[in-house]
Design a protein around this motif. Structure first.
Motif, short mmCIF file in Angstrom:
data_model
loop_
_atom_site.label_atom_id
_atom_site.label_comp_id
_atom_site.label_asym_id
_atom_site.label_seq_id
_atom_site.Cartn_x
_atom_site.Cartn_y
_atom_site.Cartn_z
N ARG A 178 0.77 -1.15 -0.09
CA ARG A 178 0.04 -0.04 0.16
C ARG A 178 0.63 1.29 0.02
N ALA A 179 2.00 1.26 0.94
CA ALA A 179 2.90 2.30 0.62
C ALA A 179 3.51 2.83 -0.72
N ARG A 180 3.76 1.48 -1.43
CA ARG A 180 4.56 1.55 -2.56
C ARG A 180 3.45 1.75 -3.86
N GLU A 181 2.09 1.26 -3.81
CA GLU A 181 1.33 1.18 -4.75
C GLU A 181 0.18 2.55 -4.81
N LEU A 182 -0.19 2.82 -3.52
CA LEU A 182 -1.29 3.61 -3.12
C LEU A 182 -0.76 5.02 -2.71
N VAL A 183 0.57 5.37 -2.91
CA VAL A 183 1.06 6.43 -2.50
C VAL A 183 0.25 7.76 -2.84
N GLU A 194 -6.04 1.65 -7.55
CA GLU A 194 -6.79 1.06 -6.38
C GLU A 194 -6.50 -0.19 -6.13
N GLU A 195 -6.57 -0.53 -4.72
CA GLU A 195 -6.48 -1.96 -4.51
C GLU A 195 -7.80 -2.86 -4.75
N ALA A 196 -7.70 -3.91 -5.45
CA ALA A 196 -8.70 -4.90 -5.87
C ALA A 196 -8.13 -6.46 -5.60
N LEU A 214 -4.94 -1.89 -9.52
CA LEU A 214 -5.57 -1.46 -10.92
C LEU A 214 -5.46 0.30 -10.97
N ALA A 215 -5.36 0.38 -12.25
CA ALA A 215 -5.28 2.08 -12.49
C ALA A 215 -6.69 2.67 -12.31
N ARG A 216 -6.47 4.08 -11.79
CA ARG A 216 -7.66 4.75 -11.55
C ARG A 216 -7.99 5.73 -12.95
#
Length: 186
Positions: free
Chosen positions: A86-91, A96-98, A118-120
């Motif tokens: 989450r720190a790496r991908e959602l910064v 979005e996490e799926a 997934l891309a927003r």
């Protein structure tokens, strides 16, 4: 409360060659309904605000499939792994996490529910619609905190080839970027 079961993580780009988390198993996998694309502006890891780079996204796309790898994380490492991911991908909020079903493609086969990012599509960092020539020009000249943007592309291509995956669009992009680098892209 601690999670009491193993976690599967689907990797389609840098997670394939730099997962950054402990795992007890790594298996080839297929995710249906999504496509791998260079369609996310990177202003930190592979570019800067002044000269953004491009990194891969996983975009929901009807009829598409994406080959990658599924990593199994032991139950005792799930919370730490998810926090790191989450720190790496959602910064920046561009992903979005799926949780999606993936098909495991090795001899053992089977399926798993895997976390993926997934891309927003409406996010300001989404760079959909760029031609391969535009993508190549951006990638060839960008560099960020984690290094040159071409290294990201070439490492991902190498990881895909090691998995026996030939992604024609990515291969074409690699040829274009290599040509620009040989010609002295700025």
């Amino acid at each position: 409360m601690a999670l009491q079961q193993d976690l599967w993580v689907f990797g389609y780009g840098s997670l394939m060659w730099n997962p950054g988390f402990p795992h007890v198993e790594r298996r080839p996998a297929l995710l249906e309904g999504c496509a791998r694309r260079f369609a996310l502006w990177s202003t930190e890891y592979r570019g800067t605000a002044e000269r953004p780079g491009l990194v891969l996204t996983l975009e929901p796309t009807e009829g598409a499939t994406c080959r990658g790898v599924a990593f199994r994380v032991a139950a005792g490492a799930v919370e730490e792994t998810l926090a790191g991911l989450r720190a790496r991908e959602l910064v920046t909020g561009a992903y979005e996490e799926a949780w999606r079903p993936v098909r495991l493609l090795d001899e053992a086969g089977g399926a798993a529910e895997a976390v993926c990012y997934l891309a927003r599509l409406g996010h300001p960092q989404h760079a959909g619609g760029l031609s391969l020539a535009e993508q190549a020009a951006i990638i060839a000249r960008a560099q960020g905190r984690r290094g040159p943007n071409p290294d990201y592309l070439f490492s991902t291509l190498e990881a895909l080839r090691a998995e026996g995956v030939r992604d024609e669009e990515m291969e074409d992009l690699g040829v274009r970027v290599a040509g620009l680098l040989e010609g002295g892209a700025s």
